[in-house]
Design a protein around this motif. Structure first.
Motif, short mmCIF file in Angstrom:
data_model
loop_
_atom_site.label_atom_id
_atom_site.label_comp_id
_atom_site.label_asym_id
_atom_site.label_seq_id
_atom_site.Cartn_x
_atom_site.Cartn_y
_atom_site.Cartn_z
N THR A 268 21.95 -4.08 15.80
CA THR A 268 22.44 -3.25 16.68
C THR A 268 23.92 -3.07 17.20
O THR A 268 24.35 -1.92 17.45
CB THR A 268 21.59 -3.93 18.41
OG1 THR A 268 20.08 -4.06 17.85
CG2 THR A 268 22.91 -3.94 19.55
N LEU A 269 24.97 -3.98 16.64
CA LEU A 269 26.15 -3.77 16.85
C LEU A 269 26.29 -2.43 15.70
O LEU A 269 27.48 -2.51 15.93
CB LEU A 269 26.63 -5.34 16.59
CG LEU A 269 26.16 -6.11 17.50
CD1 LEU A 269 26.91 -7.55 17.24
CD2 LEU A 269 26.82 -5.65 18.91
N GLN A 270 26.29 -2.44 15.05
CA GLN A 270 26.58 -1.03 14.08
C GLN A 270 26.64 -0.29 14.86
O GLN A 270 27.15 0.50 13.77
CB GLN A 270 25.41 -0.96 12.50
CG GLN A 270 25.86 -0.28 11.18
CD GLN A 270 26.42 -1.18 10.64
OE1 GLN A 270 27.23 -2.74 10.84
NE2 GLN A 270 27.70 -0.28 9.94
N GLU A 271 25.39 0.10 15.81
CA GLU A 271 25.85 1.08 16.71
C GLU A 271 27.51 1.65 16.96
O GLU A 271 27.91 2.57 16.61
CB GLU A 271 25.55 1.28 17.42
CG GLU A 271 23.75 1.75 17.62
CD GLU A 271 22.99 3.28 17.19
OE1 GLU A 271 23.73 4.14 17.60
OE2 GLU A 271 21.98 3.22 16.05
N ALA A 272 27.67 0.49 16.81
CA ALA A 272 29.53 0.70 17.83
C ALA A 272 30.07 0.69 16.53
O ALA A 272 31.21 1.19 16.36
CB ALA A 272 30.31 -1.18 17.96
N ALA A 273 30.42 0.05 14.63
CA ALA A 273 30.83 0.40 13.95
C ALA A 273 30.73 1.77 13.40
O ALA A 273 32.07 2.02 12.54
CB ALA A 273 29.88 -0.96 12.74
N ASP A 274 29.55 2.02 13.46
CA ASP A 274 29.09 3.64 13.28
C ASP A 274 29.40 4.87 13.54
O ASP A 274 30.08 6.10 14.00
CB ASP A 274 27.96 3.35 12.59
CG ASP A 274 27.82 3.04 11.54
OD1 ASP A 274 29.09 2.37 10.99
OD2 ASP A 274 25.58 2.91 11.07
N ALA A 275 30.32 4.11 14.96
CA ALA A 275 30.75 5.42 16.06
C ALA A 275 32.08 5.95 15.75
O ALA A 275 32.75 5.18 15.50
CB ALA A 275 30.20 4.47 17.61
N GLY A 304 33.55 -4.76 11.64
CA GLY A 304 33.75 -4.10 10.94
C GLY A 304 34.37 -3.02 12.05
O GLY A 304 34.27 -1.62 11.60
N ALA A 305 33.80 -2.55 12.98
CA ALA A 305 34.23 -1.85 14.44
C ALA A 305 36.13 -1.76 14.38
O ALA A 305 35.91 -1.22 15.12
CB ALA A 305 33.15 -1.73 15.57
N SER A 306 36.47 -2.66 14.05
CA SER A 306 38.30 -2.63 15.26
C SER A 306 39.08 -1.27 14.67
O SER A 306 40.34 -1.15 14.92
CB SER A 306 39.18 -3.47 14.03
OG SER A 306 38.63 -3.62 12.53
N ASP A 307 38.88 -0.54 13.63
CA ASP A 307 39.51 0.79 13.47
C ASP A 307 38.83 1.91 13.89
O ASP A 307 39.80 3.09 14.23
CB ASP A 307 38.96 1.40 11.65
CG ASP A 307 39.91 0.21 10.98
OD1 ASP A 307 41.05 -0.54 11.78
OD2 ASP A 307 40.10 -0.17 9.75
N VAL A 308 37.75 1.66 14.60
CA VAL A 308 36.98 2.89 15.60
C VAL A 308 37.66 3.70 16.41
O VAL A 308 38.25 2.35 17.48
CB VAL A 308 35.70 2.92 16.10
CG1 VAL A 308 34.89 3.45 17.29
CG2 VAL A 308 34.51 2.46 14.82
N PRO A 309 38.00 4.54 16.94
CA PRO A 309 39.30 5.11 18.20
C PRO A 309 38.47 4.19 19.66
O PRO A 309 37.31 4.88 19.75
CB PRO A 309 39.34 6.49 17.82
CG PRO A 309 39.08 6.40 16.34
CD PRO A 309 38.47 5.33 16.19
N GLN A 310 39.37 3.55 20.11
CA GLN A 310 38.84 2.89 22.27
C GLN A 310 39.67 4.07 22.70
O GLN A 310 40.91 4.34 23.02
CB GLN A 310 38.97 1.97 21.63
CG GLN A 310 38.78 0.88 20.77
CD GLN A 310 38.93 -0.48 21.46
OE1 GLN A 310 39.00 -0.35 22.17
NE2 GLN A 310 38.38 -1.43 20.33
#
Length: 390
Positions: A268-275, A304-310
């Motif tokens: 489920t949390l992988q959705e955030a990491a792959d966004a 592993g989602a820390s580098d995804v733009p926010q």
């Protein structure tokens, strides 16, 4: 734990900066799980007592206070070791549970999808596997061999541990199949060059309310912790850029979220990491929002989602006191040395949502300028056109 069970809440201050002296969050967790807090007790220690976590003197005080207020359970704001939990129950004479178990209880109540139930079951089994410390009276040694002959067989605790281990293995295998299905769905979105946006944030920050307001969905919303566990994805049409983006509502985070739950909810949390973009939803009316933001960033880093733009979405603007209201709805915020766009909105009243759509259009154009025009003509995308208006 029984419904509406009167509970005594206990918190121990070990000098951590995020200690909740009023035990407000623990009280909300208890109420969400169907318990009724009847008293609160806090104390300070340099380090946990190896046997009783709080020491024998404080354990006596907890026992007396529980009797005085008619509490039938004791709930700690920190995680207890199996031995500490067992020793406390023997000393106090009441069931003793910790923050980890109460969160597992809530997740078990809230899970609706098949995947969500499997994820909660895995976390529960992993937690239970650490509690097999001869806590029950039936853990005596079983005789092995045929008839009465043969050497000593497995102890009951060994049987229990093996059964739980087998159940964990089966649950992981079933989750792995579902994970592959999600990966296939994500690959399909990437092939059609879809721009994906995930809502993340601390629990009860208003993510599902914002999700419903943006895509006209009917995701479950309630003023409680972990109202939504299962990821919901819808298409959001952005008129300014004449394109649609894929918007997902994910499970909320919380302080000291058990690692077992993070592992169990990996798919489920992988959705955030792959966004392509994260909308980090913050409860602007909560004065402790900096600590909540830090906790969300910690979990994002862990998955592993820390580098995804926010984009920081400071929600619940309607609940912010007039003296704290921002001068402008859109500005920038320094989050750990990283400058992020910040937007104040109210998902409840709709204030700031038009600006949010404009900002999403700009970000989508910058981060993913290429889009297949055939996708825009597909039924999946054009079906959202009537929802373009505010």
């Amino acid at each position: 734990m029984t419904d509406t069970a009167p509970a005594l809440l206990v918190g121990v201050d070990f000098g951590e900066p995020h200690f909740d002296g009023e035990l407000q969050e623990l009280g909300l967790l208890a109420e969400t799980a169907g318990m009724r807090p009847v008293a609160r007790l806090t104390c300070k220690r340099r380090a946990p007592d190896a046997a009783l976590f709080v020491g024998s003197g404080k354990a006596d005080e907890i026992k007396f206070m529980a009797q005085q207020h008619g509490a039938t359970e004791v709930l700690f704001d920190q995680s207890l070791s199996p031995a500490q939990q067992r020793n406390l129950e023997r000393h106090i004479g009441l069931p003793v549970n910790d923050r980890t178990l109460i969160i597992l209880e809530i997740f078990g109540q809230r899970a609706r999808s098949h995947e969500g139930k499997l994820q909660v079951e895995l976390a529960r089994l992993q937690y239970l596997s650490t509690r097999l410390v001869r806590r029950w009276s039936h853990l005596e040694r079983q005789r092995g061999g045929i008839g009465t002959r043969g050497g000593p067989g497995e102890t009951q605790i060994e049987l229990d541990r093996r059964m739980i281990s087998d159940a964990i293995k089966r649950t992981k295998e079933r989750l792995q199949k579902l994970k592959k299905q999600r990966q296939t769905q994500r690959k399909q979105r990437h092939r059609r060059n879809a721009f994906t946006v995930s809502l993340v944030g601390y629990t009860n920050a208003g993510k599902s309310t914002l999700f419903n307001a943006l895509v006209k969905a009917r995701a479950y919303v309630a003023d409680q912790l972990f109202a939504t566990l299962d990821t919901t994805t819808r298409q959001l049409y952005l008129g300014d850029s004449a394109r649609s983006v894929s918007l997902s509502d994910t499970v909320g985070f919380i302080r000291d979220l058990p690692h077992g739950l993070i592992d169990a909810f990996e798919a489920t949390l992988q959705e955030a990491a792959d966004a392509d973009l994260l909308l980090h939803v913050v409860d602007a009316s909560n004065i402790d929002f900096p600590e909540q933001m830090a906790e969300v960033q910690r979990v994002l880093c862990e998955i592993g989602a820390s580098d995804v733009p926010q984009i920081l979405i400071f929600n619940k603007l309607d609940a912010v006191p007039s003296e704290r209201r921002p001068v402008t709805l859109k500005d920038q915020y320094d989050e750990g040395g990283i400058i992020m766009d910040r937007l104040f909105v109210s998902a409840q009243t709709g204030e700031g949502l038009a600006q949010l759509r404009q900002l999403l259009s700009t970000k989508a154009t910058i981060l993913n300028p290429l889009i297949d025009q055939d996708d825009l003509k597909s039924d999946e995308f054009t079906a959202q056109l009537p929802n373009a208006a505010d």
